[in-house]
Design a protein around this motif. Structure first.
Motif, short mmCIF file in Angstrom:
data_model
loop_
_atom_site.label_atom_id
_atom_site.label_comp_id
_atom_site.label_asym_id
_atom_site.label_seq_id
_atom_site.Cartn_x
_atom_site.Cartn_y
_atom_site.Cartn_z
N ARG A 1 0.82 -1.21 0.00
CA ARG A 1 0.00 0.00 0.00
C ARG A 1 0.86 1.27 0.00
NH1 ARG A 1 -3.93 0.89 4.90
NH2 ARG A 1 -2.86 -1.03 5.28
N ARG A 2 2.00 1.22 0.74
CA ARG A 2 2.83 2.41 0.87
C ARG A 2 4.29 2.01 1.05
NH1 ARG A 2 2.74 6.65 5.85
NH2 ARG A 2 4.02 8.24 4.89
N VAL A 3 5.20 2.78 0.44
CA VAL A 3 6.64 2.57 0.58
C VAL A 3 7.26 3.85 1.10
CG1 VAL A 3 8.79 2.05 -0.64
CG2 VAL A 3 6.66 0.92 -1.34
N GLN A 4 8.01 3.75 2.18
CA GLN A 4 8.78 4.88 2.70
C GLN A 4 10.26 4.50 2.61
OE1 GLN A 4 7.57 6.19 6.63
NE2 GLN A 4 5.52 5.40 6.27
N THR A 5 11.05 5.38 2.03
CA THR A 5 12.47 5.10 1.86
C THR A 5 13.29 6.19 2.53
OG1 THR A 5 11.99 4.06 -0.27
CG2 THR A 5 14.28 4.65 0.15
N HIS A 6 14.28 5.75 3.32
CA HIS A 6 15.16 6.68 4.01
C HIS A 6 16.60 6.25 3.75
CE1 HIS A 6 11.75 8.30 6.28
NE2 HIS A 6 11.33 7.05 6.31
N VAL A 7 17.37 7.10 3.07
CA VAL A 7 18.76 6.80 2.78
C VAL A 7 19.58 6.97 4.06
CG1 VAL A 7 20.80 7.50 1.45
CG2 VAL A 7 18.54 7.45 0.35
N ILE A 8 20.43 6.00 4.34
CA ILE A 8 21.31 6.05 5.51
C ILE A 8 22.52 6.90 5.13
CG2 ILE A 8 22.77 4.71 7.07
CD1 ILE A 8 20.74 2.37 6.55
N ILE A 9 22.76 7.97 5.89
CA ILE A 9 23.87 8.86 5.56
C ILE A 9 25.09 8.66 6.47
CG2 ILE A 9 22.43 10.59 4.44
CD1 ILE A 9 22.61 12.24 7.03
N ALA A 10 24.91 8.06 7.63
CA ALA A 10 26.05 7.81 8.52
C ALA A 10 25.69 6.73 9.52
CB ALA A 10 26.43 9.09 9.28
#
Length: 146
Positions: free
Chosen positions: A132-141
């Motif tokens: 239903r929903r995709v949330q994406t968070h790039v790992i920066i550190a």
């Protein structure tokens, strides 16, 4: 050890051992076209330089600069994590996959070479009927890695 000190064969050794840390030296040697002695020497150097810590392969310090890790959170139309695993479990970009409680049904760690590939992977998730929903968070550190 600096990232630029690892050549393609070192990276291949790490990749194979990360997938199966019990891979035989002879099999490693065949896969990267080196003698078993040369492979043993490379592994000894990687251990001495702290790239390989004990029996655990920790490649975070030597990942190619283009490697992108992201946390991808999925909200599903029901309790279908097993079906999502069946649909996407073959993808090498998925490093970890957890069923979770609360609003989000699944949390994944995805590792890709480029932001374009991250978009392609998340679009595959989005296109699935059960997502239903995709949330994406790039790992920066990374601040703690135990």
């Amino acid at each position: 050890m600096a990232k630029n000190q690892l050549d393609d064969r070192d990276q291949k050794i790490l990749s194979i051992l990360e997938a199966d840390s019990r891979t035989a030296i002879s099999e490693l040697a065949r896969n990267i076209s080196l003698s078993p002695t040369a492979v043993r020497q490379r592994i000894a150097r990687l251990e001495r330089d702290g790239v390989i810590e004990g029996y655990t392969i920790r490649t975070g310090a030597v990942e190619p600069q283009s490697t992108i890790k992201a946390v991808v959170m999925l909200t599903l139309t029901g309790a279908f994590c097993s079906k999502i695993k069946a649909a996407f479990g073959h993808m090498p970009e998925i490093r970890k996959f957890w069923s979770t409680t609360g609003e989000l049904d699944a949390t994944l760690i995805v590792q890709v070479p480029t932001i374009v590939r991250l978009q392609e992977v998340t679009e595959k998730f989005s296109a699935h009927d059960l997502v239903r929903r995709v949330q994406t968070h790039v790992i920066i550190a990374t601040h703690i890695d135990r």
